[in-house]
Structures are given as C-alpha cells and as structure tokens.
Write a protein that holds these residues in place. Structure first.
Motif, short mmCIF file in Angstrom:
data_model
loop_
_atom_site.label_atom_id
_atom_site.label_comp_id
_atom_site.label_asym_id
_atom_site.label_seq_id
_atom_site.Cartn_x
_atom_site.Cartn_y
_atom_site.Cartn_z
N ASP A 19 49.89 64.43 40.85
CA ASP A 19 49.35 63.19 41.39
C ASP A 19 50.17 62.75 42.60
OD1 ASP A 19 47.57 60.65 40.77
OD2 ASP A 19 49.59 59.96 41.28
N GLN A 20 49.51 62.39 43.68
CA GLN A 20 50.18 62.04 44.93
C GLN A 20 50.01 60.56 45.29
OE1 GLN A 20 52.03 64.52 46.95
NE2 GLN A 20 51.87 65.31 44.84
N HIS A 21 49.51 59.75 44.40
CA HIS A 21 49.33 58.33 44.70
C HIS A 21 50.66 57.68 45.07
CE1 HIS A 21 45.40 58.85 42.71
NE2 HIS A 21 45.03 57.80 43.44
N GLY A 22 50.63 56.86 46.11
CA GLY A 22 51.83 56.19 46.58
C GLY A 22 52.63 56.98 47.59
N ARG A 23 52.22 58.21 47.87
CA ARG A 23 52.95 59.06 48.81
C ARG A 23 52.24 59.08 50.16
NH1 ARG A 23 55.08 64.58 46.97
NH2 ARG A 23 57.07 63.76 47.72
N VAL A 24 53.02 59.20 51.22
CA VAL A 24 52.49 59.30 52.57
C VAL A 24 52.79 60.71 53.10
CG1 VAL A 24 52.70 58.48 54.95
CG2 VAL A 24 52.78 56.86 53.05
N ALA A 25 51.75 61.39 53.55
CA ALA A 25 51.89 62.75 54.06
C ALA A 25 51.36 62.83 55.48
CB ALA A 25 51.13 63.73 53.17
N ILE A 26 52.14 63.42 56.37
CA ILE A 26 51.71 63.67 57.74
C ILE A 26 51.50 65.17 57.89
CG2 ILE A 26 52.37 63.56 60.18
CD1 ILE A 26 54.09 61.09 59.37
N VAL A 27 50.33 65.56 58.33
CA VAL A 27 49.99 66.98 58.48
C VAL A 27 49.60 67.23 59.93
CG1 VAL A 27 48.61 68.91 57.65
CG2 VAL A 27 49.12 66.99 56.10
N THR A 28 50.35 68.06 60.63
CA THR A 28 49.99 68.36 62.01
C THR A 28 48.90 69.43 62.05
OG1 THR A 28 51.65 70.11 62.35
CG2 THR A 28 52.37 67.82 62.71
N GLY A 29 48.06 69.33 63.08
CA GLY A 29 46.97 70.30 63.22
C GLY A 29 46.00 70.25 62.06
N ALA A 30 45.66 69.04 61.61
CA ALA A 30 44.90 68.88 60.37
C ALA A 30 43.41 68.73 60.56
CB ALA A 30 45.46 67.69 59.59
N ASN A 31 42.89 68.94 61.75
CA ASN A 31 41.46 68.76 61.95
C ASN A 31 40.65 70.00 61.62
OD1 ASN A 31 42.76 69.67 64.53
ND2 ASN A 31 40.61 69.97 65.11
N THR A 32 41.33 71.12 61.39
CA THR A 32 40.60 72.36 61.12
C THR A 32 41.48 73.31 60.30
OG1 THR A 32 39.31 74.14 62.16
CG2 THR A 32 41.38 73.53 63.21
N GLY A 33 40.85 74.33 59.71
CA GLY A 33 41.57 75.43 59.10
C GLY A 33 42.55 75.03 58.01
N LEU A 34 43.73 75.65 58.06
CA LEU A 34 44.74 75.44 57.03
C LEU A 34 45.18 73.98 56.94
CD1 LEU A 34 46.94 78.54 57.91
CD2 LEU A 34 45.37 78.36 55.98
N GLY A 35 45.35 73.35 58.09
CA GLY A 35 45.78 71.97 58.10
C GLY A 35 44.76 71.05 57.47
N PHE A 36 43.49 71.29 57.75
CA PHE A 36 42.44 70.47 57.16
C PHE A 36 42.44 70.61 55.65
CE2 PHE A 36 38.19 70.16 55.34
CZ PHE A 36 37.83 68.87 55.71
N GLU A 37 42.52 71.86 55.16
CA GLU A 37 42.50 72.06 53.71
C GLU A 37 43.73 71.46 53.05
OE1 GLU A 37 40.03 73.02 52.01
OE2 GLU A 37 38.76 73.67 53.66
N THR A 38 44.88 71.56 53.71
CA THR A 38 46.10 70.94 53.18
C THR A 38 45.92 69.44 53.07
OG1 THR A 38 47.48 72.69 54.15
CG2 THR A 38 48.57 70.62 53.59
N ALA A 39 45.42 68.82 54.14
CA ALA A 39 45.21 67.37 54.14
C ALA A 39 44.18 66.96 53.10
CB ALA A 39 44.77 66.92 55.53
N ARG A 40 43.10 67.73 53.02
CA ARG A 40 42.03 67.39 52.07
C ARG A 40 42.56 67.38 50.64
NH1 ARG A 40 39.23 70.10 48.52
NH2 ARG A 40 39.91 72.16 49.21
N MET A 41 43.28 68.41 50.26
CA MET A 41 43.75 68.49 48.88
C MET A 41 44.77 67.41 48.56
SD MET A 41 43.90 72.59 48.15
CE MET A 41 43.12 73.67 49.36
#
Length: 313
Positions: A21-43
């Motif tokens: 569970d990631q509630h309460g956490r802040v994550a910054i993902v670079t290059g997150a509009n497509t590909g690996l970054g998008f899937e990382t951000a989505r999950m």
C-alpha cells in the motif's frame, strides 16, 4: 495456462500484486508519459501514492495522467536543460515538503550525435547528468523521510562497449551511439553506488538501481539502421511488455526487503525478460575510484552539490 492475480502471488514471482500500500507517499517519476515510466506511475498511483509525472511534454503528460486512476499531477521537466531542471526542482520543492520516492526513469537511447542545451552529449546529459542534478536539488526533501528511496533505471547496455571516457565525456572527437549509450547507463550505476555510500550514514534514504531487460517501448526508435530489421523480426521473441519491464523498478522502489545499493532486473538467464529479481552489474560499475571521479565531474558540470558529507572509505 493463465494465472489470476492471487495465483501469481502464490507462484513466487514478484508481480504488481506485491506492491505494498502506497497511501500517504509521494512519488516523482521522470519520463512518465509513456512506456516504462507510465506503467511505473500507473501502478504506484493505483496502490495509493500521490504520483508526479515529470515530463518534457506537458500536453502528453496530461493525456497520460488522464489514463491513470488515482492522485496524479504533471510537472514540466526537460532533462536536457539545467535551467528546466532547476525550475522543476523549485516547483516540486514548493509543492511537496516531503518526497518518498524519486524514480529516475527517463532516458534516450542510441540517438544520433546531439548536444543538450548546456552542451552535453545528449545521452550522457539526459540519462546521467540530468538525473544527477535533479536528485541533488531534491535531496533535502527526501532525506528526512523514513523509507524514502531513489531508484535509477540503468540497462544491460551498461555492459556493452561501456566505459567512462573522462578524456572525451561529450564525444567531441568521435561518436558511437552504442558506446555513448553504454557510458550513460554505466554512469547510472556508478552514481547509484556512490550515492548509496554517501547516504549510508544518514539512515533514512537508500539508493537502488533497476533495469527493464528488453522491453517493447519507444526507447528503441533510434536503433541503428543495421540492427533495425533484425530487432523488428525478433522483437516478439526477445521483448516484453512495458508493464513487465516496469516491475524491476517497482520492486526496487517498494519491496520492503530491498536494501541500498541493490540492482534489480528481469529473472531469466540473460535478464531479457521475466519477473524481477536481484541481479548483478559489471565489475566496472563497482570501481570505487571511477565512482568518486564521476561524482566530482558531475558536480562540476552541473553545478549541483549534494547535502551529504563524504564518508570515509
């Protein structure tokens, strides 16, 4: 046989279902509009994290954010410009008093010889120097946070014709797109290991690396012409979907068993595809002298210093 989510967990393979569970956490993902970054951000967002898509193209970032369920915002970030990196860091610092996860995912691969706005060779400047600068500028928001992590995405390319060419870091005398990519990905690992050494005495934050194997993403668009046709033919056999390629990064970012300085990649014998596991990097990536020298050069080139004392070796 197709396994359902519960059966995947029971199989022993680390999957999306293992993300805590990631509630309460802040994550910054670079290059997150497509590909690996998008899937990382989505999950991460679907597990409850507040996720920032740090992207070069704001419109594409907003389109990506609209496809994700959860707390998602978009931040302009051009890793080819130190001015943009400083501006983005200022925005992020103002918006987020604490940052739990910084995922240095964005990258370019096998590009023709080009320079960043600051005169750096594009692959080295984007993949390494841009993330080095961003990490340093955000570090004081990360350091106090229990369980915080900095995850940098490398590649099996760090083994291919890879070395840090201190006598010609910007490839001004000659240029090989494959060797330049290898240098940038080796730099990602050298940076991670040296960062972890410096973080060790600060307690809360760890630095970890990951690689996606061979994933079917837009990163392959600059494959040299001589390799393009074979790669196209073999892609269905050698590549995996972006959501699988993102799992090593997600494991490095969220698995409670992860420790600083580890490296995660796909689990098959060649680390091309498969569920994520702890892997090893090249002997060159563990060269202490090169780690220290690259760090010093990176500080000089970017003008960014880290709020960390230099621990004795």
């Amino acid at each position: 046989m197709v396994l359902n989510d519960e059966e995947y967990v029971m199989s022993g393979n680390w999957t999306e279902q293992h993300i805590p569970d990631q509630h309460g956490r802040v994550a910054i993902v670079t290059g997150a509009n497509t590909g690996l970054g998008f899937e990382t951000a989505r999950m991460l967002a679907e597990r409850g994290a507040g996720v920032v898509l740090a992207v070069r193209d704001i419109d594409k970032g907003r389109q990506a954010a609209a496809r994700i369920t959860g707390d998602v915002t978009v931040q302009a970030l051009d890793l080819t410009s130190l001015d943009s990196i400083r501006s983005a860091a200022a925005d992020l610092r103002a918006a987020h008093p604490r940052i739990d996860l910084l995922i240095n995912n964005a990258g370019v691969m096998y590009t023709p010889r080009q320079s960043t706005a600051d005169g750096f060779e594009l692959q080295f400047g984007t993949n390494h120097l841009g993330h080095f600068a961003l990490t340093g500028l955000l570090l004081d928001r990360i350091l106090p946070v229990p369980g915080s992590r900095i995850v940098t995405v490398s590649s099996t390319g760090h083994r291919i014709q890879a070395a840090i060419h201190f006598d010609d870091l910007q490839w001004e005398r000659s240029y090989s797109r494959v060797r330049a990519y290898g240098q940038s990905k080796l730099a990602n690992l050298l940076f991670t290991y040296e960062l972890q050494r410096r973080l060790a005495s600060h307690g809360a934050t760890v630095a970890v690396a990951a690689h996606p194997g061979v994933s079917n993403t837009e990163l392959m668009r600059n494959t040299p012409a001589a390799l393009r046709l074979p790669v196209t033919w073999l892609a269905p056999l050698l590549t995996q979907k972006a959501e699988m390629g993102a799992l090593p990064t997600l494991r490095a970012a969220t698995d409670l068993a992860v420790t600083g300085g580890q490296y995660y990649g796909p689990g098959d014998r060649l680390e091309i595809r498969g569920y994520p596991k702890l892997v090893t990097s090249s002997p060159d990536s563990h060269d202490d002298a090169v780690q220290q020298r690259l760090w010093a050069v990176s500080e000089e080139l970017t003008g960014v210093t880290f709020p960390l004392g230099l621990a004795e070796r």
